[in-house]
Scaffold this active site. Sequence first.
Site, PDB file in Angstrom:
ATOM      1  N   PRO A  25     -12.155 -83.062  26.787  1.00 25.53           N
ATOM      2  CG  PRO A  25     -12.893 -80.912  26.222  1.00 25.53           C
ATOM      3  CD  PRO A  25     -12.769 -82.308  25.683  1.00 25.53           C
ATOM      4  CB  CYS A 107     -18.643 -74.648  29.370  1.00 30.90           C
ATOM      5  SG  CYS A 107     -18.878 -74.729  31.160  1.00 30.90           S
ATOM      6  CE  LYS A 146     -16.344 -81.384  24.120  1.00 27.71           C
ATOM      7  NZ  LYS A 146     -17.140 -80.877  25.233  1.00 27.71           N
ATOM      8  CG  HIS A 175     -22.040 -82.682  23.763  1.00 33.36           C
ATOM      9  ND1 HIS A 175     -21.984 -82.204  25.050  1.00 33.36           N
ATOM     10  CD2 HIS A 175     -22.781 -83.810  23.831  1.00 33.36           C
ATOM     11  CE1 HIS A 175     -22.682 -83.004  25.852  1.00 33.36           C
ATOM     12  NE2 HIS A 175     -23.156 -83.979  25.134  1.00 33.36           N
ATOM     13  N   GLY A 207     -20.671 -87.476  22.849  1.00 30.86           N
ATOM     14  CA  GLY A 207     -21.898 -87.690  23.603  1.00 30.86           C
ATOM     15  C   GLY A 207     -22.292 -89.158  23.647  1.00 30.86           C
ATOM     16  NE  ARG A 231     -21.363 -88.422  30.706  1.00 27.15           N
ATOM     17  CZ  ARG A 231     -22.589 -88.831  30.362  1.00 27.15           C
ATOM     18  NH1 ARG A 231     -23.452 -89.184  31.298  1.00 27.15           N
ATOM     19  NH2 ARG A 231     -22.969 -88.876  29.102  1.00 27.15           N
TER      20      ARG A 231
HETATM   21  C1  FMN Z   1     -16.181 -84.222  34.860  1.00 32.27           C
HETATM   22  C2  FMN Z   1     -16.433 -83.536  33.545  1.00 32.27           C
HETATM   23  C3  FMN Z   1     -15.713 -82.413  33.220  1.00 32.27           C
HETATM   24  C4  FMN Z   1     -15.928 -81.769  31.982  1.00 32.27           C
HETATM   25  N1  FMN Z   1     -15.154 -80.697  31.638  1.00 32.27           N
HETATM   26  C5  FMN Z   1     -15.249 -80.184  30.378  1.00 32.27           C
HETATM   27  C6  FMN Z   1     -14.330 -79.215  29.913  1.00 32.27           C
HETATM   28  O1  FMN Z   1     -13.395 -78.817  30.610  1.00 32.27           O
HETATM   29  N2  FMN Z   1     -14.494 -78.731  28.641  1.00 32.27           N
HETATM   30  C7  FMN Z   1     -15.499 -79.187  27.819  1.00 32.27           C
HETATM   31  O2  FMN Z   1     -15.594 -78.748  26.669  1.00 32.27           O
HETATM   32  N3  FMN Z   1     -16.381 -80.112  28.239  1.00 32.27           N
HETATM   33  C8  FMN Z   1     -16.250 -80.639  29.471  1.00 32.27           C
HETATM   34  N4  FMN Z   1     -17.088 -81.644  29.864  1.00 32.27           N
HETATM   35  C9  FMN Z   1     -18.075 -82.164  28.893  1.00 32.27           C
HETATM   36  C10 FMN Z   1     -17.463 -83.344  28.129  1.00 32.27           C
HETATM   37  O3  FMN Z   1     -16.284 -82.971  27.443  1.00 32.27           O
HETATM   38  C11 FMN Z   1     -18.473 -83.935  27.138  1.00 32.27           C
HETATM   39  O4  FMN Z   1     -18.791 -82.966  26.183  1.00 32.27           O
HETATM   40  C12 FMN Z   1     -19.756 -84.395  27.821  1.00 32.27           C
HETATM   41  O5  FMN Z   1     -19.494 -85.047  29.047  1.00 32.27           O
HETATM   42  C13 FMN Z   1     -20.503 -85.370  26.902  1.00 32.27           C
HETATM   43  O6  FMN Z   1     -19.708 -86.508  26.631  1.00 32.27           O
HETATM   44  P1  FMN Z   1     -20.003 -87.918  27.330  1.00 32.27           P
HETATM   45  O7  FMN Z   1     -21.436 -88.237  27.047  1.00 32.27           O
HETATM   46  O8  FMN Z   1     -19.009 -88.849  26.665  1.00 32.27           O
HETATM   47  O9  FMN Z   1     -19.746 -87.749  28.804  1.00 32.27           O
HETATM   48  C14 FMN Z   1     -16.908 -82.279  31.086  1.00 32.27           C
HETATM   49  C15 FMN Z   1     -17.640 -83.418  31.441  1.00 32.27           C
HETATM   50  C16 FMN Z   1     -17.398 -84.050  32.640  1.00 32.27           C
HETATM   51  C17 FMN Z   1     -18.192 -85.304  32.965  1.00 32.27           C
END
Ligand code: FMN
Length: 312
Positions: A25, A107, A146, A175, A207, A231
């Site tokens: 998300p 969050c 989550k 995460h 993550g 990301r």
């Molecule tokens: C632009 C952006 C928006 C995000 N929005 C949400 C969200 O709406 N809900 C959520 O549970 N996590 C949100 N996250 C966190 C990601 O889902 C994820 O848990 C976090 O970025 C770690 O994953 P990554 O290392 O692959 O980026 C967001 C992250 C980013 C970068």
Amino acid sequence: MVYECRRQSILQLFEDKPRLNVCAPMVRYSKNAFREVLRDYNVDIAYTPMILADVFKSSEFARQDYTTNDRDCPVVVQFAAHDPIDLAHASQIIAPFADGIDLNCGCPQKWAYKEKIGAYLSDRPEIVHEMVRAVKAVVNIPCSVKIRKHPTNPHITVELVRRAQMMGVDWITIHGRTRHQKSTEPVDYDIIRLVKESVYVPVLANGGIFSLADANAMYDNTGVDGVMAARGLLQNPALFAGYEHTPLACVEKYVNCALAYGTPTSIMHHHIMYMMEATMSSVERRSFNCLTSTPAILDHLAHYYGVQCTLI
Ligand SMILES: Cc1cc2nc3c(=O)[nH]c(=O)nc-3n(C[C@H](O)[C@H](O)[C@H](O)COP(=O)(O)O)c2cc1C
């Protein structure tokens, strides 16, 4: 809201495929146009951005922000909530148009913590228990949570996932960073493995997944059932198909979907900047960043890359 959705059982996917690729998300970004592109590049499940359950249940205007269609399958709608009744109500409204419902317990933002949503819940197994119970009582589509790693006490994380499982949660996403950690810090494989070993429902690890090698390292270290990237997919929606950088065909498909779905120019612009970060020179990036209109963006893509997009 678009009212037809080909339903696909996520639970069947977990049974059929040992390693699922999942789009996280992402507020502003994991919307219909982006989700449609991911389906061409080996993404098995895509989540919507977090939606506030209390606002969604009471505002027709807020509900219009969620769109889906028969190509958007399977899609998991993520809610943030503190009150089980709000969550149940929002879940009932969304259930005919979703393949799963997820509760955001991760969050990290201060405003969210103050509202007692998101990571606030990762410290409070008893509230998560009530939330899952409330969803399961009113809808019969899969439901997940989550969560984030607890800042100090792994036993609280284990208690949380076990209680959620007891109430019928269908899978769990963890995460492997605490709410205080930066996204540049490494994820904790140990807590992810502990969660995987503590429950019998499938577990997705989140993550730091930016490549297939990262995904493989996650599997080797944790034994999870799937990986979720945020990301990494923003930068390269084709990462799970083995591409090192975003292929131009992927950019073209995204822009055409964004145009067809009426995506605001600023969001489309951000997506293209993320996707083409590795391709553009710093000089080109600077000039691309200054573009503010859709025609200017399309002109740039056509001129520099031969990307053909149709402004309807
Ligand atoms: C632009 C952006 C928006 C995000 N929005 C949400 C969200 O709406 N809900 C959520 O549970 N996590 C949100 N996250 C966190 C990601 O889902 C994820 O848990 C976090 O970025 C770690 O994953 P990554 O290392 O692959 O980026 C967001 C992250 C980013 C970068």
